[in-house]
Enzyme design. Structure first.
Site, short mmCIF file in Angstrom:
data_model
loop_
_atom_site.label_atom_id
_atom_site.label_comp_id
_atom_site.label_asym_id
_atom_site.label_seq_id
_atom_site.Cartn_x
_atom_site.Cartn_y
_atom_site.Cartn_z
CG ASP A 9 -7.93 2.13 -3.58
OD1 ASP A 9 -7.08 1.86 -3.11
OD2 ASP A 9 -9.17 1.59 -3.51
CB SER A 50 -18.41 -6.65 -0.12
OG SER A 50 -17.91 -5.47 -0.69
CG ASP A 90 -1.80 -1.08 1.17
OD1 ASP A 90 -3.00 -0.86 0.97
OD2 ASP A 90 -1.63 -2.03 1.73
CD GLU A 113 -7.24 2.59 0.78
OE1 GLU A 113 -7.90 1.86 1.75
OE2 GLU A 113 -7.42 2.46 -0.27
CB THR A 163 -5.48 -3.97 1.55
OG1 THR A 163 -5.34 -2.84 0.95
CG2 THR A 163 -4.18 -4.23 2.57
CG ASP A 192 -10.04 -1.85 -4.56
OD1 ASP A 192 -10.33 -1.34 -3.53
OD2 ASP A 192 -10.67 -2.34 -5.68
#
Length: 358
Positions: free
Chosen positions: A173, A241, A110, A133, A178, A176
């Protein structure tokens, strides 16, 4: 006659004037030279690099150039994501909890992706606001240059279009999905860049680091991706999700029938790609993307732009357009579709909106 019998000859007057001019020359020559040098420095050298369009506050930004550097930023960030995962040096740690109480993960992937993407975009367009982010550590600044080249596929499909720099917001982002990244579920991972103009998403880039696939699109411009042509509105495949599958399934089956297919997946970028014609072996195919809780705008802006460019829709669960200004969160959940009756879909799912604020 001069005082005390002294007479000033014409030659003496000339010498006196010359001396005065000499003094004035020494006083002002340095000033004039400095002004001349400043003037010369302010002019671009012949054959030198062009000054970026947004080099001064209030300048203009060429959206075609911004698309080109956004694609490059997503790819460069993806290289960092892939390198960290393949080296198994994630250094994963919890950075907080979601509103639902789940731990949010932060990895070296990240952070390194964020640094590469942010400084590439900021170096190319310093006057543009960039929201990411992850926090940008100014002490760890990286110089990432862009040679201002534009890929041929973008040149062929997109015409130059300038907008005021102050109207532009870029959403990054850097990694995306993670959580799935830490579980080595690589197919769900993407890096994304979105450009919004006056709050409306107009450029979207979704890159899959582990397959090197990149989808990009510009509203009223062009794209390198298409929507799928086959859908079944009576029994749609709904992608959600992984953590929301059970919550959505019950309502969806009541609404669309028991044959409705629920596809649990990770990452908002992956879910939007599921609605498109993506030549990826490990990419799911769906008809509708639903998210029933609060979600951050850097998660969804790129996908929203791509869908808009292709004639699709991404709205809140009540059908409101999502503005990409102000706060970084979207409170109203979302429903996304393409080549379907979006309004009819919203009317079929009235109960899900209540869940989005929990």
């Amino acid at each position: 006659m001069a005082p005390m019998g002294i007479r000033l000859s014409p030659l003496g007057m000339a010498v006196f004037c010359l001396l005065g001019l000499g003094v004035l020359y020494h006083l002002y020559s340095g000033f004039l030279a400095g002004r001349f040098a400043l003037f010369m420095l302010s002019e671009p050298a012949a054959g030198g690099p062009e000054t970026p369009h947004d080099s001064a506050p209030g300048g203009a930004v060429d959206l075609r150039e911004l698309l080109a550097v956004s694609v490059l930023a997503a790819v460069r960030g993806g290289e960092e994501v892939k390198r960290v995962r393949e080296g198994n040096v994630l250094n994963a740690k919890a950075k907080g909890k979601t509103r639902e109480g789940a731990e949010e993960q932060l990895t070296t992937g990240d952070l390194l992706s964020n640094r590469r993407m942010f400084y590439l975009l900021k170096g190319a367009f310093p006057a543009v606001q960039i929201n990411s982010e992850e926090r940008v550590d100014t002490a760890d600044q990286e110089t990432v240059s862009w040679d201002r080249s534009i890929p041929e596929d973008i040149k062929q499909k997109i015409q130059p279009k300038e907008v005021p720099a102050e109207s532009v917001t870029v959403w990054i982002d850097p990694l995306d999905a993670t959580q799935e990244y830490t579980e080595d579920l690589r197919q769900y991972v993407t890096t994304m860049v979105c450009v919004a103009v006056n709050g409306k998403p107009v450029i979207g880039v979704i890159h899959k680091p582990f397959s090197s696939y990149t989808a990009w699109a510009m509203v009223d411009g062009g794209s390198n991706v298409k929507a799928r042509s086959s859908y079944n509105e009576k029994t749609p495949r709904i992608i959600v999700s992984r953590s929301h599958a059970g919550k959505v399934e019950q309502v969806a089956r009541q609404t669309f029938g028991n044959k409705t297919v629920i596809i649990p997946a990770g990452g908002a970028g992956y879910k939007v790609l599921a609605l498109l014609d993506v030549p990826e072996r490990d990419q799911a195919e769906a008809d509708v993307y639903i998210h029933v809780t609060y979600i951050k705008k850097w998660d969804i802006c790129a996908g929203n732009a791509v869908l808009r460019a292709l004639g699709g829709h991404m709205t809140t669960l009540t059908g409101e357009e999502i503005s990409y200004t102000g706060s970084d969160g979207n409170e109203g959940g979302l429903i996304a579709s393409i080549n379907m009756n979006h309004k009819a879909l919203i009317e079929k799912l009235p109960d899900l909106e209540k869940t989005s604020h929990k």
